[in-house]
Scaffold this active site. Structure first.
Site, mmCIF file in Angstrom:
data_model
loop_
_atom_site.group_PDB
_atom_site.id
_atom_site.type_symbol
_atom_site.label_atom_id
_atom_site.label_comp_id
_atom_site.label_asym_id
_atom_site.label_seq_id
_atom_site.Cartn_x
_atom_site.Cartn_y
_atom_site.Cartn_z
ATOM 1 N N THR A 19 0.874 -1.182 0.000
ATOM 2 C CA THR A 19 0.000 0.000 0.000
ATOM 3 C C THR A 19 0.906 1.225 0.000
ATOM 4 O OG1 THR A 19 -1.683 -1.167 1.272
ATOM 5 C CG2 THR A 19 -1.814 1.230 1.235
ATOM 6 N N LYS B 19 -7.965 1.796 -3.169
ATOM 7 C CA LYS B 19 -7.700 1.372 -1.781
ATOM 8 C C LYS B 19 -7.853 2.562 -0.822
ATOM 9 C CE LYS B 19 -5.198 -0.711 1.658
ATOM 10 N NZ LYS B 19 -5.310 -1.944 2.336
ATOM 11 N N LYS C 139 -2.077 5.199 8.521
ATOM 12 C CA LYS C 139 -1.235 5.194 7.309
ATOM 13 C C LYS C 139 -2.097 5.438 6.065
ATOM 14 C CE LYS C 139 1.412 2.306 4.190
ATOM 15 N NZ LYS C 139 1.952 1.009 3.812
HETATM 16 P P1 NAD Z 1 5.741 -5.882 7.508
HETATM 17 O O1 NAD Z 1 6.501 -4.748 8.085
HETATM 18 O O2 NAD Z 1 5.342 -7.033 8.371
HETATM 19 O O3 NAD Z 1 6.551 -6.491 6.250
HETATM 20 C C1 NAD Z 1 7.330 -5.745 5.361
HETATM 21 C C2 NAD Z 1 8.572 -6.560 5.033
HETATM 22 O O4 NAD Z 1 9.325 -5.850 4.064
HETATM 23 C C3 NAD Z 1 9.485 -6.780 6.243
HETATM 24 O O5 NAD Z 1 9.737 -8.159 6.410
HETATM 25 C C4 NAD Z 1 10.735 -6.002 5.884
HETATM 26 O O6 NAD Z 1 11.926 -6.570 6.393
HETATM 27 C C5 NAD Z 1 10.686 -6.045 4.371
HETATM 28 N N1 NAD Z 1 11.509 -5.014 3.762
HETATM 29 C C6 NAD Z 1 11.634 -3.712 4.124
HETATM 30 N N2 NAD Z 1 12.502 -3.076 3.319
HETATM 31 C C7 NAD Z 1 12.944 -4.000 2.420
HETATM 32 C C8 NAD Z 1 13.840 -3.953 1.336
HETATM 33 N N3 NAD Z 1 14.473 -2.836 0.993
HETATM 34 N N4 NAD Z 1 14.059 -5.103 0.628
HETATM 35 C C9 NAD Z 1 13.421 -6.245 0.958
HETATM 36 N N5 NAD Z 1 12.566 -6.342 1.981
HETATM 37 C C10 NAD Z 1 12.305 -5.243 2.697
HETATM 38 O O7 NAD Z 1 4.438 -5.235 6.823
HETATM 39 P P2 NAD Z 1 3.098 -5.978 6.380
HETATM 40 O O8 NAD Z 1 2.093 -5.929 7.475
HETATM 41 O O9 NAD Z 1 3.444 -7.284 5.751
HETATM 42 O O10 NAD Z 1 2.563 -4.958 5.250
HETATM 43 C C11 NAD Z 1 3.145 -4.916 3.959
HETATM 44 C C12 NAD Z 1 2.306 -3.987 3.097
HETATM 45 O O11 NAD Z 1 0.968 -4.459 3.052
HETATM 46 C C13 NAD Z 1 2.246 -2.547 3.638
HETATM 47 O O12 NAD Z 1 2.326 -1.665 2.543
HETATM 48 C C14 NAD Z 1 0.878 -2.488 4.322
HETATM 49 O O13 NAD Z 1 0.337 -1.182 4.355
HETATM 50 C C15 NAD Z 1 0.070 -3.417 3.438
HETATM 51 N N6 NAD Z 1 -1.096 -4.024 4.097
HETATM 52 C C16 NAD Z 1 -0.972 -4.576 5.331
HETATM 53 C C17 NAD Z 1 -2.091 -5.142 5.940
HETATM 54 C C18 NAD Z 1 -1.990 -5.763 7.314
HETATM 55 O O14 NAD Z 1 -3.023 -6.046 7.908
HETATM 56 N N7 NAD Z 1 -0.782 -6.017 7.834
HETATM 57 C C19 NAD Z 1 -3.336 -5.148 5.278
HETATM 58 C C20 NAD Z 1 -3.410 -4.605 4.002
HETATM 59 C C21 NAD Z 1 -2.288 -4.043 3.413
#
Ligand code: NAD
Length: 293
Positions: A95, A170, A245
């Site tokens: 997102t 979204k 966010k």
């Molecule tokens: P998270 O922080 O658990 O996971 C993100 C991952 O990206 C981490 O493991 C991190 O180490 C990795 N990362 C960061 N920088 C990096 C890089 N340069 N190279 C490779 N890996 C890298 O976050 P999440 O909850 O999995 O959310 C991910 C996305 O999904 C976000 O944009 C969030 O807004 C969206 N989202 C989350 C939810 C939810 O309920 N968690 C729901 C809908 C959408």
């Protein structure tokens, strides 16, 4: 079966990548942190040595990263787009802000690659169960190629329009959700002062013009909807920090597009106050606690 690179193995990315593997795709996965890589390996995923290496001979590469700055860093500065084979699809499921999604799409077009923005709703539970909703922006041909891949991770795959339209859908949806949740919380807070029971307000409003998802599926007081987070002390669900966010992303788009969303701005300010007061890890319906005061 497709060969799929997957970058970003966090709360959402890991279960999504596992569902791709379960559906028979050959997944090469990468995350920036050692801990996430170890979890992915333990879960049975094949790891790549870098983000760029996930693209080796890939049919598609998917990213699931925290924000737009990081997504831009991985795709452009980190060279993932440049590493993509000529026919491969680029799909960003993070997102992020609409403007960055369009920058990525423009860069992909300049490099003659097909790119989609495909943010999701459905949360960690939906990611695990493979029931996410994907909101997709990009060309028809790219969407048609991506659909069978996204189906392994989601139930509803919606084509919202051209580049950035997935992110736009979204944030518009979640702006409605943030505003409507506050409205429902305020109604329950007022009902309490007026001596109207939660159940009475629920029974009447859920069959009247106040009916909405925040009331009937995600009721912010315990009792009327037993599955809502209010019944488990507002354990998320959808954390208030995530709602903040998305509301901030909506406000960034408002500024960029020259739109007016006074209620969207106010909802963002209220969620900011709630998160600053320590409510970030609480479900977003827990904002009723602050609104009652
Ligand atoms: P998270 O922080 O658990 O996971 C993100 C991952 O990206 C981490 O493991 C991190 O180490 C990795 N990362 C960061 N920088 C990096 C890089 N340069 N190279 C490779 N890996 C890298 O976050 P999440 O909850 O999995 O959310 C991910 C996305 O999904 C976000 O944009 C969030 O807004 C969206 N989202 C989350 C939810 C939810 O309920 N968690 C729901 C809908 C959408």
């Amino acid at each position: 079966m497709a060969r799929i690179g997957f970058v970003g193995l966090g709360n959402m990315g890991l279960p999504m990548a596992l569902n791709l593997a379960k559906a028979g795709h050959a997944v090469a996965a990468f995350d920036a942190t050692e801990a996430a890589r170890a979890r992915a390996k333990d879960a049975g995923l094949r790891l790549a040595a870098s983000a760029g290496a996930t693209a080796d001979e890939a049919d598609a590469v998917i990213t699931m990263l925290p924000d737009g700055k990081i997504a831009r860093g991985v795709w452009l500065d980190g060279g993932l787009l440049a590493a993509l084979p000529a026919k491969a699809l680029a799909i960003d499921c993070s997102t992020i802000d609409v403007a960055t999604a369009r920058v990525l799409a423009d860069a992909a077009e300049a490099a003659r690659r097909m790119m989609l923005d495909a943010p999701v709703s459905g949360g960690v539970m939906g990611a695990g169960a493979g029931t996410l909703t994907f909101m997709v922006g990009g060309a028809n041909e790219a969407f048609a190629r991506a659909e069978p891949i996204l189906k392994a991770m989601g139930r509803t795959i919606a084509h919202a329009g051209g580049p950035g339209a997935g992110q736009a859908a979204k944030i518009c949806n979640n702006m409605v959700l943030g505003i409507s949740m506050i409205a429902v919380c305020e109604a329950f807070a007022l009902a309490e002062k007026l001596g109207l029971s939660h159940q009475a307000l629920f029974d009447i409003a859920s069959k009247s013009s106040g009916q909405c998802w925040s009331l009937t599926t995600y009721c912010p007081v315990p009792g009327p909807v037993p599955t809502s987070p209010a019944n488990r002390d507002y354990a998320p669900g959808f954390a208030a920090a995530m709602m903040l966010k998305d509301l901030k992303l909506a406000q960034a788009a408002v500024a960029e597009a020259g739109a007016e969303t006074p209620l969207g701005a106010h909802a963002a300010a209220l969620y900011e106050k709630f998160v600053e007061a320590g409510g970030g890890a609480t479900d977003f319906s827990g904002i009723i606690r602050m609104l009652r005061l």
